[in-house]
Motif scaffolding. Sequence first.
Motif, mmCIF file in Angstrom:
data_model
loop_
_atom_site.group_PDB
_atom_site.id
_atom_site.type_symbol
_atom_site.label_atom_id
_atom_site.label_comp_id
_atom_site.label_asym_id
_atom_site.label_seq_id
_atom_site.Cartn_x
_atom_site.Cartn_y
_atom_site.Cartn_z
ATOM 1 N N ALA A 31 0.822 -0.913 0.058
ATOM 2 C CA ALA A 31 0.004 -0.102 0.011
ATOM 3 C C ALA A 31 0.777 1.320 -0.019
ATOM 4 N N LYS A 32 1.956 1.064 0.883
ATOM 5 C CA LYS A 32 2.972 2.321 0.921
ATOM 6 C C LYS A 32 3.491 2.858 -0.502
ATOM 7 N N ARG A 33 3.665 1.772 -1.470
ATOM 8 C CA ARG A 33 4.088 1.945 -2.591
ATOM 9 C C ARG A 33 3.194 2.801 -3.614
ATOM 10 N N THR A 34 1.956 2.856 -3.072
ATOM 11 C CA THR A 34 1.032 3.518 -4.019
ATOM 12 C C THR A 34 0.650 5.052 -3.657
ATOM 13 N N ASN A 35 1.606 5.281 -2.454
ATOM 14 C CA ASN A 35 1.274 6.638 -2.160
ATOM 15 C C ASN A 35 1.501 7.874 -3.036
ATOM 16 N N ARG A 36 0.706 8.704 -3.088
ATOM 17 C CA ARG A 36 0.879 10.115 -4.132
ATOM 18 C C ARG A 36 0.355 11.348 -3.373
ATOM 19 N N SER A 37 0.439 12.252 -4.039
ATOM 20 C CA SER A 37 0.312 13.527 -3.494
ATOM 21 C C SER A 37 -1.289 13.502 -2.854
ATOM 22 N N GLY A 38 -1.286 14.106 -1.918
ATOM 23 C CA GLY A 38 -2.706 13.965 -1.380
ATOM 24 C C GLY A 38 -3.138 13.076 -0.270
ATOM 25 N N VAL A 39 -2.198 11.902 -0.321
ATOM 26 C CA VAL A 39 -2.500 10.892 0.925
ATOM 27 C C VAL A 39 -2.186 11.485 2.121
ATOM 28 N N MET A 40 -3.123 11.718 3.186
ATOM 29 C CA MET A 40 -2.991 12.086 4.447
ATOM 30 C C MET A 40 -2.611 10.914 5.592
ATOM 31 N N ALA A 41 -3.445 9.799 5.114
ATOM 32 C CA ALA A 41 -3.497 8.701 6.136
ATOM 33 C C ALA A 41 -4.140 7.419 5.539
ATOM 34 N N GLY A 42 -3.416 6.527 5.489
ATOM 35 C CA GLY A 42 -3.901 5.336 4.828
ATOM 36 C C GLY A 42 -4.382 3.911 5.941
ATOM 37 N N LEU A 43 -3.703 2.922 5.574
ATOM 38 C CA LEU A 43 -4.193 1.750 6.138
ATOM 39 C C LEU A 43 -4.122 1.821 7.649
ATOM 40 N N GLY A 44 -5.041 1.044 8.393
ATOM 41 C CA GLY A 44 -5.062 1.142 9.899
ATOM 42 C C GLY A 44 -6.064 1.744 10.743
ATOM 43 N N GLY A 45 -6.628 3.055 10.169
ATOM 44 C CA GLY A 45 -7.469 3.783 10.747
ATOM 45 C C GLY A 45 -8.948 3.471 10.197
ATOM 46 N N PHE A 46 -9.621 4.210 11.047
ATOM 47 C CA PHE A 46 -11.122 3.952 10.690
ATOM 48 C C PHE A 46 -11.677 4.429 9.221
ATOM 49 N N GLY A 47 -10.784 5.156 8.698
ATOM 50 C CA GLY A 47 -10.953 5.647 7.227
ATOM 51 C C GLY A 47 -9.752 6.264 6.759
ATOM 52 N N GLY A 48 -9.506 6.271 5.473
ATOM 53 C CA GLY A 48 -8.617 6.757 4.850
ATOM 54 C C GLY A 48 -8.735 8.284 4.536
ATOM 55 N N LEU A 49 -7.621 9.093 4.755
ATOM 56 C CA LEU A 49 -7.776 10.857 4.518
ATOM 57 C C LEU A 49 -7.074 10.961 3.171
ATOM 58 N N PHE A 50 -7.654 11.932 2.549
ATOM 59 C CA PHE A 50 -7.141 12.560 1.399
ATOM 60 C C PHE A 50 -7.106 13.816 1.278
ATOM 61 N N ASP A 51 -6.206 14.731 0.885
ATOM 62 C CA ASP A 51 -6.269 16.124 0.748
ATOM 63 C C ASP A 51 -6.237 16.649 -0.796
ATOM 64 N N LEU A 52 -7.314 17.056 -1.102
ATOM 65 C CA LEU A 52 -7.342 17.417 -2.649
ATOM 66 C C LEU A 52 -6.435 18.608 -2.972
ATOM 67 N N LYS A 53 -6.442 19.746 -2.166
ATOM 68 C CA LYS A 53 -5.685 20.805 -2.365
ATOM 69 C C LYS A 53 -4.227 20.308 -2.722
#
Length: 348
Positions: A31-53
């Motif tokens: 999953a970490k290999r797929t990181n791109r601009s905008g990713v704030m939080a990925g696996l492990g939380g109750f939801g994934g966070l993404f910053d459009l700006k």
Amino acid sequence: MSTKKNGLTYADAGVDIDAGNALIDRIKPAAKRTNRSGVMAGLGGFGGLFDLKAAGYDDPVLVAATDGVGTKLRIAIDTGNVDTIGIDLVAMCVNDLVCQGAEPLFFLDYFATGKLELDQAARIIEGIAEGCARSGCALIGGETAEMPGMYDAGDFDLAGFAVGAMQRGTALPANVAEGDVLLGLASDGVHSNGYSLVRKIVEVSGLGWGDASAFSDGTLGDALLAPTRLYVTAALAAIRVGGVHGLAHITGGGLTENLPRVMPDGLGADIDLGAWVLPPVFDWLGQVGRIETAEMLKTFNAGIGMVLVVDANQVDAVQSALAAEGEAAIRLGTVTQGAGVRYSGTLS
């Protein structure tokens, strides 16, 4: 609550929480290999966070798509070859997103099974991560559901969810007009539609998944598991050039049903069936199943996985952009008056 030593546990009911946690740990590098601009939080939380700006959007419109891979899963399960089925899952979602003019941003998966097999599940999700990496889409979450009693031994199901964005005012299709040129991009086989018919044809043939393929190297099962082609980077490059008025992902319904989805009322398509060569897999399916041309064009992609509707004055520039991304566009025909798709020539 009972405190007896022989009290039942969740594991006794068939659900192994420790295996689920081990799976998350194993797939985190993928999953970490797929990181791109905008990713704030990925696996492990109750939801994934993404910053459009942070992804470069100041006036975005979000686009969402969800899909599965149909009964192609049956072949993956029966053969044990699950390494690329995740690519199919991603492709079916992100190829749809880009048809709206959107850039895929992030992806979530749903994997359900009766008993979690750690190695199998990891291989599937690593395939999902590969599909995401190839399309510039971050894998930021998902769900692994172990549900004993719901699935037969060894069975599983997959669903995918993709979210993309575009700047306001850039949605496709737009401005499709008579005289626009239809450019086709080749498929990599059957992709992920029509597999109920594929499986019926294989049954009629008397062959098994482990038998030699009559139309390619390797086994029949492996040949029919060739993953769905990802068109995202090529399609986005073409859109940036300008002159792309629409895109149609050729999935269930084939050219016959999918091209009209991007046409305004009163317009349709004229397609020259002699513009491309039918790939060997479809030739074999057609012969063994005695499939008529109309059925082939309405059930399968027949060798064309994506169609771009392009302004006639921009065709050369769009073809150059596609070629730079490794796609040799095929000139299939034009947009014409009259709804529906009309074919000329012979599919062979």
